[in-house]
Motif scaffolding. Structure first.
Motif, PDB file in Angstrom:
ATOM      1  N   ILE A  74       0.854  -1.194   0.000  1.00 45.46           N
ATOM      2  CA  ILE A  74       0.000   0.000   0.000  1.00 45.46           C
ATOM      3  C   ILE A  74       0.888   1.241   0.000  1.00 45.46           C
ATOM      4  CG2 ILE A  74      -1.829   1.247   1.206  1.00 45.46           C
ATOM      5  CD1 ILE A  74      -2.676  -1.463   2.419  1.00 45.46           C
ATOM      6  N   PHE A  75       0.730   2.039  -1.047  1.00 50.11           N
ATOM      7  CA  PHE A  75       1.535   3.256  -1.216  1.00 50.11           C
ATOM      8  C   PHE A  75       0.708   4.492  -0.908  1.00 50.11           C
ATOM      9  CE2 PHE A  75       5.625   2.242  -3.251  1.00 50.11           C
ATOM     10  CZ  PHE A  75       5.458   0.886  -3.490  1.00 50.11           C
ATOM     11  N   ASP A  76       1.317   5.421  -0.188  1.00 45.75           N
ATOM     12  CA  ASP A  76       0.737   6.750   0.008  1.00 45.75           C
ATOM     13  C   ASP A  76       1.099   7.582  -1.220  1.00 45.75           C
ATOM     14  OD1 ASP A  76       0.068   9.316   0.656  1.00 45.75           O
ATOM     15  OD2 ASP A  76       1.384   9.481   2.401  1.00 45.75           O
ATOM     16  N   VAL A  77       0.073   7.969  -1.981  1.00 45.46           N
ATOM     17  CA  VAL A  77       0.301   8.758  -3.187  1.00 45.46           C
ATOM     18  C   VAL A  77       0.032  10.237  -2.923  1.00 45.46           C
ATOM     19  CG1 VAL A  77      -0.499   9.107  -5.564  1.00 45.46           C
ATOM     20  CG2 VAL A  77      -0.256   6.796  -4.662  1.00 45.46           C
ATOM     21  N   ALA A  78      -0.854  10.516  -1.970  1.00 46.13           N
ATOM     22  CA  ALA A  78      -1.324  11.889  -1.760  1.00 46.13           C
ATOM     23  C   ALA A  78      -0.253  12.806  -1.181  1.00 46.13           C
ATOM     24  CB  ALA A  78      -2.545  11.881  -0.839  1.00 46.13           C
ATOM     25  N   SER A  79       0.573  12.285  -0.285  1.00 48.77           N
ATOM     26  CA  SER A  79       1.515  13.172   0.418  1.00 48.77           C
ATOM     27  C   SER A  79       2.505  13.820  -0.537  1.00 48.77           C
ATOM     28  CB  SER A  79       2.275  12.393   1.493  1.00 48.77           C
ATOM     29  OG  SER A  79       1.376  11.928   2.459  1.00 48.77           O
ATOM     30  N   ASN A  80       3.024  13.052  -1.471  1.00 52.39           N
ATOM     31  CA  ASN A  80       3.907  13.593  -2.507  1.00 52.39           C
ATOM     32  C   ASN A  80       3.642  12.822  -3.801  1.00 52.39           C
ATOM     33  OD1 ASN A  80       5.862  14.539  -4.190  1.00 52.39           O
ATOM     34  ND2 ASN A  80       7.567  14.203  -2.781  1.00 52.39           N
ATOM     35  N   PRO A  81       2.718  13.334  -4.614  1.00 57.55           N
ATOM     36  CA  PRO A  81       2.279  12.571  -5.796  1.00 57.55           C
ATOM     37  C   PRO A  81       3.406  12.222  -6.766  1.00 57.55           C
ATOM     38  CG  PRO A  81       0.829  14.435  -5.390  1.00 57.55           C
ATOM     39  CD  PRO A  81       1.999  14.611  -4.472  1.00 57.55           C
ATOM     40  N   ALA A  82       4.494  12.976  -6.744  1.00 57.37           N
ATOM     41  CA  ALA A  82       5.606  12.677  -7.649  1.00 57.37           C
ATOM     42  C   ALA A  82       6.477  11.544  -7.106  1.00 57.37           C
ATOM     43  CB  ALA A  82       6.457  13.918  -7.865  1.00 57.37           C
ATOM     44  N   LYS A  83       6.381  11.304  -5.811  1.00 53.58           N
ATOM     45  CA  LYS A  83       7.209  10.264  -5.190  1.00 53.58           C
ATOM     46  C   LYS A  83       6.402   9.504  -4.150  1.00 53.58           C
ATOM     47  CE  LYS A  83      11.638  12.508  -5.901  1.00 53.58           C
ATOM     48  NZ  LYS A  83      12.859  13.077  -5.298  1.00 53.58           N
ATOM     49  N   PRO A  84       5.572   8.559  -4.588  1.00 51.41           N
ATOM     50  CA  PRO A  84       4.785   7.773  -3.632  1.00 51.41           C
ATOM     51  C   PRO A  84       5.711   6.998  -2.687  1.00 51.41           C
ATOM     52  CG  PRO A  84       4.025   7.420  -5.884  1.00 51.41           C
ATOM     53  CD  PRO A  84       5.318   8.164  -5.976  1.00 51.41           C
ATOM     54  N   THR A  85       5.187   6.750  -1.491  1.00 53.12           N
ATOM     55  CA  THR A  85       5.987   5.995  -0.517  1.00 53.12           C
ATOM     56  C   THR A  85       5.213   4.771  -0.048  1.00 53.12           C
ATOM     57  OG1 THR A  85       5.121   7.459   1.203  1.00 53.12           O
ATOM     58  CG2 THR A  85       7.314   7.966   0.338  1.00 53.12           C
ATOM     59  N   LEU A  86       5.940   3.700   0.179  1.00 53.72           N
ATOM     60  CA  LEU A  86       5.333   2.467   0.681  1.00 53.72           C
ATOM     61  C   LEU A  86       5.048   2.650   2.163  1.00 53.72           C
ATOM     62  CD1 LEU A  86       4.575  -0.545   0.188  1.00 53.72           C
ATOM     63  CD2 LEU A  86       6.942  -1.124   0.750  1.00 53.72           C
ATOM     64  N   THR A  87       3.767   2.522   2.543  1.00 55.98           N
ATOM     65  CA  THR A  87       3.417   2.772   3.943  1.00 55.98           C
ATOM     66  C   THR A  87       2.998   1.510   4.682  1.00 55.98           C
ATOM     67  OG1 THR A  87       1.152   3.296   3.303  1.00 55.98           O
ATOM     68  CG2 THR A  87       2.682   5.144   3.520  1.00 55.98           C
ATOM     69  N   LYS A  88       2.559   0.499   3.944  1.00 59.41           N
ATOM     70  CA  LYS A  88       2.075  -0.701   4.632  1.00 59.41           C
ATOM     71  C   LYS A  88       2.168  -1.902   3.698  1.00 59.41           C
ATOM     72  CE  LYS A  88      -1.765  -2.389   7.380  1.00 59.41           C
ATOM     73  NZ  LYS A  88      -2.842  -1.995   8.285  1.00 59.41           N
TER      74      LYS A  88
END
Lengths: 445, 263
Positions: free
Chosen positions: A118-132
């Motif tokens: 599960i990636f967080d896309v909203a926080s930095n749409p250019a660089k999604p981060t894996l959150t879970k």
């Protein structure tokens, strides 16, 4: 009395505004098709393309990864470039994925070991981060294997499986999680249609449609070996199931031979029908509601020459229900159909995209069409034909004109699969608190 | 084939970026918009014609108010818990503090997040209209009504004062237990929104000013007496009869056995 009359005048004025607003809604709303109706659409030009990518041995770090590609021609420093690549470590048979219902998180599945990232896309749409990472899918679900379609429902994620942990065959089910990743329930496919693949819901009819593919034993097998194995070739889905969506109960089963894959409900009001394409028999099927409220499935035409097994894979229906893009993997072709009369699809254009092609995604306005090449790690072509690309085109109603290409092998990424759109402004508006809103306001100046 | 051709149609989530020249005036107009939109929806609700000569954009709203399907019968399906909510300190329409759990008071709650300046007919006004339908259905079934509470909870802490919620209450004229609640401030609001996983975001104008509007995904929550979310409704599958059947399904289940927390 005068005050009462004034109130009514005001109310009627507001009513007029309401009608005007509803009517203007279509001008405001734009972007991609073929998504859950519960998913908010992004408007205007997409800034980013998120590509869930299978790792390939000897290519970069060899791991599955989420690649983010710049997709806005107005941002020349980003356009057509790889903006970020987040490896999830290891190869999991990266395949499909989807946003949750508020589009902040992108859930991505691995068909081999059933892991979900599960990636967080909203926080930095250019660089999604894996959150879970959910690595308990099989255990949670009671034995479902191969998370395939990720379909957002309000507050939940509905995930289809392809297989099971008992025999790794095609008997499977669907699994629901909350947005937080908490398991909710498993819906096993019915005994007379045990295979699974895609799911799509038509809420206003309270109907859900599922299709069927094959189990882990086949989709993880070498393609040539599988085709030569007569027993293996018998183990493909031949059915589609119509469900009472609210009750999550099957109500009709259709015989649709040859592995019906993608399900595409029409988007316009009163267009109470859906399309699918069968991979092995190369047919386009229409599943349509009849006057009595029940549905029927009907073969409405060939896709290419079925005797050559072109292997129809992904397809994309335009927002106005007029145009259907259908990819065939073996010949690398995209066939564009006019489906204005859904019972009589007509080919209006054919174009070779590459040596192999799988996924196709179009923008809501239908003007840009994106293609990727990979089907499955063990089914992709070998040698020079193993082209791994993202190719982007414009569509003017007549032809696909290339805009940019990303070579996923040269970029050390791997085998590109499903694509989803992102947009900077959309996510700037996805902010909860006053404090954060203030910083966004500053940032947008 | 049952296939009819229609004009390009309704978009469920349409958002507008209105100019914000005069906040007070535009707020007032938007409140009127909300109630005007409710009026429009009530008109559609009581319109028997399914072949409306109004714009086809209204078809999807019509299909919510006049569903094209018969909801499954109560007790023939299950509603496994999705999440569990916690209690929250809120304000009622008279300005008095009230805890959410006290407002629900051992009843099954239908909780709808809304704001009175909502400019999206298919959003808050539609939710309010469906809640009013439920209210009217419950009036006819007092035994059931005693076990249900409706909650309209504003996510516009700045503008939706208790007084404004009282206006909303007056306009919707509830006949059963229907609370119109708001929050004291943005911090309290944030706590509620996070708990319910209800995304709400201000929509900004290009010059950095607030448009006065929110982006929000319409979500209406069915919460049982143990504070478990049992269903979440959104545009397209949110009819009054469906909600009432869900309420009855939960009530039938609780008469059979106490809930274990697992499906």
């Amino acid at each position: 009395m005068r005050q009462f009359a004034r109130r009514w005048r005001l109310a009627l004025g507001a009513l007029g505004v309401a009608v005007a607003f509803v009517m203007s809604g279509r001008e405001i709303h734009a972007d991609e098709t073929c998504q859950s109706p519960y998913l908010p659409k992004i408007t205007g030009q997409e800034d980013y393309l998120y590509v869930w990518t299978l790792g390939a041995e000897g290519v970069g770090d060899g791991s599955d990864k989420l690649a983010t590609i710049g997709a806005n021609p107005a941002k020349q420093d980003q356009y057509g470039k790889v903006l970020s690549s987040v490896s999830v470590g290891g190869r999991h048979e990266a395949h499909h994925g989807g946003f949750n219902d508020d589009r902040r998180y992108l859930w991505l599945g691995g068909l081999d070991d059933s892991k979900i990232f599960i990636f967080d896309v909203a926080s930095n749409p250019a660089k999604p981060t894996l959150t879970k990472t959910i690595d308990t899918f099989v255990k949670d679900s009671g034995g479902v294997v191969g998370p395939h379609t990720f379909y957002p429902l309000p507050g939940r994620m509905l995930i289809t499986g392809l297989s099971n942990d008992k025999d790794h065959g095609g008997k499977t089910g669907m699994v629901e999680y909350s947005n937080e990743g908490k398991y909710i329930q498993t819906l096993w496919m019915p005994d007379n249609a045990p295979y699974g693949y895609d799911v799509r819901v038509q809420p206003h009819l309270n109907r859900m449609l599922t299709s069927s593919f094959t189990g882990w034993n086949n989709y993880m097998m070498d393609f040539g070996q599988m085709v030569a194995d007569k027993e293996a070739m018998k183990r493909f889905g031949q059915t589609m199931v119509l469900w009472d969506f609210h009750a999550r109960k099957p109500i009709q089963t259709f015989e649709v031979p040859g592995a019906p894959l993608e399900v595409r409900w029409a988007l316009q009001p009163r267009h109470d029908y859906a399309f699918t394409a069968t991979a092995l028999t190369s047919k386009l099927w229409l599943i349509a509601q009849k006057a009595d409220g029940t549905f029927e499935a009907k073969d409405v035409g060939n896709i290419g020459d079925p005797t050559k097994i072109p292997l129809p894979v992904d397809m994309s229906l335009s927002a106005d229900d007029q145009t259907l893009f259908v990819n065939t993997f073996m010949d690398g072709m995209c066939r564009v159909y006019n489906v204005g009369d859904p019972t009589k699809p007509k080919v209006i254009h054919e174009q070779k995209i590459g040596a192999q092609v799988n996924m196709v995604s179009q923008t809501w306005d239908g003007k840009r069409v994106y293609f990727t090449s990979s089907l499955l790690a063990n089914w992709d072509k070998k040698g020079d034909a193993n082209e791994q690309f993202l190719k982007v085109y414009t569509w003017d109603g007549k032809a696909l004109k290339p805009t940019f290409t990303v070579d996923f092998t040269k970029e050390n990424l791997g085998r590109p699969h499903i694509m989803h759109f992102g947009q900077e402004q959309f996510y700037k508006n996805q902010i909860y608190t006053e404090q954060k809103a203030d910083s966004a306001k500053v940032a947008s100046r | 084939m049952g296939i009819q051709k229609r004009n390009p149609g309704f978009r469920v989530a349409a958002y507008g970026l209105a100019r914000n020249d005069d906040n007070r005036r535009s707020d007032g107009n938007r409140s009127l918009f909300f109630f005007g939109a409710v009026c429009l929806l009530l008109f559609l609700l009581h319109s028997s014609s399914t072949h409306s000569d109004m714009h086809s954009d209204l078809t999807a709203i019509q299909s919510t108010l006049h569903p094209q399907f018969t909801p499954p019968a109560p007790g023939t399906y299950s509603l496994p818990p999705i999440d569990t909510i916690t209690d929250h300190h809120l304000l009622d329409a008279t300005g008095n503090p009230v805890a959410l759990f006290d407002a629900a008071a051992g009843k099954i709650a239908i909780i709808s997040f809304m704001y009175t300046s909502c400019a999206e007919v298919g959003g808050c006004p539609l939710a309010a209209t469906v809640l009013q339908q439920i209210d009217q259905m419950l009036v006819k079934r007092p035994e059931l009504a005693r076990q249900v509470t409706l909650v309209s909870l504003s996510f516009d802490a700045e503008r939706d004062s208790p007084q404004r919620m009282a206006v909303a209450r007056h306009a919707l004229a509830p006949r059963t237990d229907w609370h119109f609640l708001t929050t004291t401030d943005a911090t309290a609001l944030q706590s509620v929104l996070s708990d319910f996983d209800q995304p709400v975001a201000k929509l900004w104008n290009e010059d950095g000013s607030w448009s006065g509007l929110f982006r929000h995904v319409l979500k209406v929550y069915l919460v049982d007496t143990q504070h478990q979310i049992r269903n979440i409704y959104s545009t397209g599958l949110f009819s009054a009869q469906l909600v009432v059947n869900d309420i009855e399904t939960i009530l039938m289940e609780s008469t059979k056995h106490s809930h274990s927390g697992k499906p």
